[in-house]
Design a protein around this motif. Structure first.
Motif, mmCIF file in Angstrom:
data_model
loop_
_atom_site.group_PDB
_atom_site.id
_atom_site.type_symbol
_atom_site.label_atom_id
_atom_site.label_comp_id
_atom_site.label_asym_id
_atom_site.label_seq_id
_atom_site.Cartn_x
_atom_site.Cartn_y
_atom_site.Cartn_z
ATOM 1 N N LEU A 36 3.194 8.099 11.990
ATOM 2 C CA LEU A 36 1.876 8.473 12.490
ATOM 3 C C LEU A 36 1.897 9.883 13.069
ATOM 4 C CD1 LEU A 36 -1.057 7.938 13.390
ATOM 5 C CD2 LEU A 36 -0.120 6.869 15.463
ATOM 6 N N VAL A 40 -0.069 13.367 11.747
ATOM 7 C CA VAL A 40 -1.043 14.083 12.585
ATOM 8 C C VAL A 40 -0.703 15.567 12.648
ATOM 9 C CG1 VAL A 40 -1.864 14.408 14.948
ATOM 10 C CG2 VAL A 40 -1.707 12.103 13.995
ATOM 11 N N ILE A 70 -6.567 7.839 -1.504
ATOM 12 C CA ILE A 70 -6.341 6.653 -0.671
ATOM 13 C C ILE A 70 -5.088 5.912 -1.128
ATOM 14 C CG2 ILE A 70 -7.263 4.380 -0.075
ATOM 15 C CD1 ILE A 70 -10.064 5.636 -0.148
ATOM 16 N N ILE A 185 -4.032 12.575 5.973
ATOM 17 C CA ILE A 185 -5.147 11.965 6.697
ATOM 18 C C ILE A 185 -5.163 10.451 6.454
ATOM 19 C CG2 ILE A 185 -7.662 11.803 6.796
ATOM 20 C CD1 ILE A 185 -7.749 14.834 6.268
ATOM 21 N N VAL A 186 -4.922 10.048 5.223
ATOM 22 C CA VAL A 186 -4.861 8.620 4.909
ATOM 23 C C VAL A 186 -3.704 7.962 5.661
ATOM 24 C CG1 VAL A 186 -4.468 6.927 3.075
ATOM 25 C CG2 VAL A 186 -5.957 8.883 2.656
ATOM 26 N N VAL A 188 -2.461 8.847 8.555
ATOM 27 C CA VAL A 188 -2.883 8.693 9.948
ATOM 28 C C VAL A 188 -3.743 7.440 10.105
ATOM 29 C CG1 VAL A 188 -4.281 9.681 11.802
ATOM 30 C CG2 VAL A 188 -2.747 11.146 10.482
ATOM 31 N N LEU A 189 -4.738 7.281 9.256
ATOM 32 C CA LEU A 189 -5.644 6.135 9.345
ATOM 33 C C LEU A 189 -4.910 4.819 9.088
ATOM 34 C CD1 LEU A 189 -8.747 7.625 7.468
ATOM 35 C CD2 LEU A 189 -8.413 7.393 9.939
ATOM 36 N N ALA A 190 -3.951 4.846 8.163
ATOM 37 C CA ALA A 190 -3.217 3.626 7.829
ATOM 38 C C ALA A 190 -2.268 3.202 8.940
ATOM 39 C CB ALA A 190 -2.439 3.834 6.526
ATOM 40 N N LEU A 192 -2.457 4.012 12.289
ATOM 41 C CA LEU A 192 -3.044 3.821 13.624
ATOM 42 C C LEU A 192 -3.001 2.363 14.093
ATOM 43 C CD1 LEU A 192 -6.092 6.264 13.797
ATOM 44 C CD2 LEU A 192 -4.161 6.157 15.387
#
Length: 290
Positions: A36, A40, A70, A185-186, A188-190, A192
């Protein structure tokens, strides 16, 4: 940019790629949290480097491009998490050599998924990787931490091979910097949901190491790699990037006294030979980023 500067860029990128395992060793955090944080800081640094190049990093995506980012971002997350688990379980050298099996997986996937004919030379590459991994394996016993670490490294290589195949066949209309930023970015979202709860326990020194990992071993290394391709062809770049396991083993030896034995060195030589051979035969830049 001159060719000499491009060569400097690509060699520095290879060294930075080789340092990835070192950070995985020193950071006292879970693989999910390291991944993560790395993503970032990678996004932030890629945005900064794109401004230096005066490139537009974000643009409207087609549904197909969004879907590709994605899927590939998810594969990148799996690749990084399994790699850092491998480092923490089996050590830097084992993890890097396990990951370095990816050219063999790419050849198999292209044969199975895209019906590309696997030629004799490509079977030879798979054979070299297999022989190298047999030599690198500390023991054929899952109670051995090194063997378990190698298994995680192989899973990391498999995920990276799927990522490379996805990039090669689907990322049409996007340049390497856009792909890298979108994938991070994907990531990071995955990550979190899995790592956000661990953030309050993260020590300041570990946050510092994660920042260095994200900025230098991801953002800067990618920027240097892409920039070098302005003067170098992908074959030349691929041969240099193939030195990553050499740097990783050297760093593990010098910094953590993880001295490689003769079997490991022999196995590493076979795997590196396979990477170089694969790069000379199929020079695709997107398969060379760690």
């Amino acid at each position: 940019m001159t060719r000499q500067r491009a060569l400097v860029y690509i060699h520095v990128a290879a060294v930075l790629f080789g340092l990835t395992g070192v950070f995985g060793e020193v950071i006292q955090a879970s693989a999910a949290l390291i991944t993560l944080g790395r993503a970032v800081f990678a996004v932030l640094s890629l945005m900064a480097f794109s401004r230096l190049q005066r490139k537009r990093l974000f643009s409207a995506l087609t549904p197909a491009q969004l879907f590709t980012l994605i899927i590939s971002g998810g594969l990148l997350a799996v690749h990084w998490v399994t790699f850092f688990i491998s480092v923490k379980t089996g050590g830097i050298a084992i993890a890097t050599l396990g990951f370095a099996s990816f050219p063999a997986f790419i050849t198999l996937f292209e044969g199975l998924l895209f019906r590309e004919k696997v030629r004799a030379a490509e079977w030879a590459i798979i054979g070299l990787v297999t022989a190298g991994l047999i030599l690198v394996t500390p023991s054929f016993d899952l109670a051995n931490a090194g063997t378990v670490g190698l298994a995680w490294g192989l899973l990391s290589g498999l995920a990276f091979a799927l990522l490379a195949v996805s990039n090669r066949h689907s990322a049409v209309g996007l340049d390497a910097m856009q792909i890298a930023c979108g994938q991070n970015i994907v990531v990071v979202l995955a990550m979190l949901p899995f790592a956000a709860g661990q953030l309050p326990q993260l020590a300041a020194i570990d946050l510092f190491w994660i920042a260095l990992l994200g900025v230098f071993c991801t953002g800067l290394s990618h920027y240097l790699f892409v920039s070098s391709l302005a003067k170098l062809n992908a074959r030349s770049a691929g041969v240099v990037i193939a030195l990553e396991p050499v740097y990783a083993i050297a760093f593990a030896w010098l910094l953590f006294a993880q001295e490689p034995g003769l079997r490991m060195l022999a196995g590493a030589a076979l795997i590196i030979l396979a990477i170089v051979w694969s790069g000379l035969r199929k020079p695709h830049p997107e398969t060379m980023l760690v």
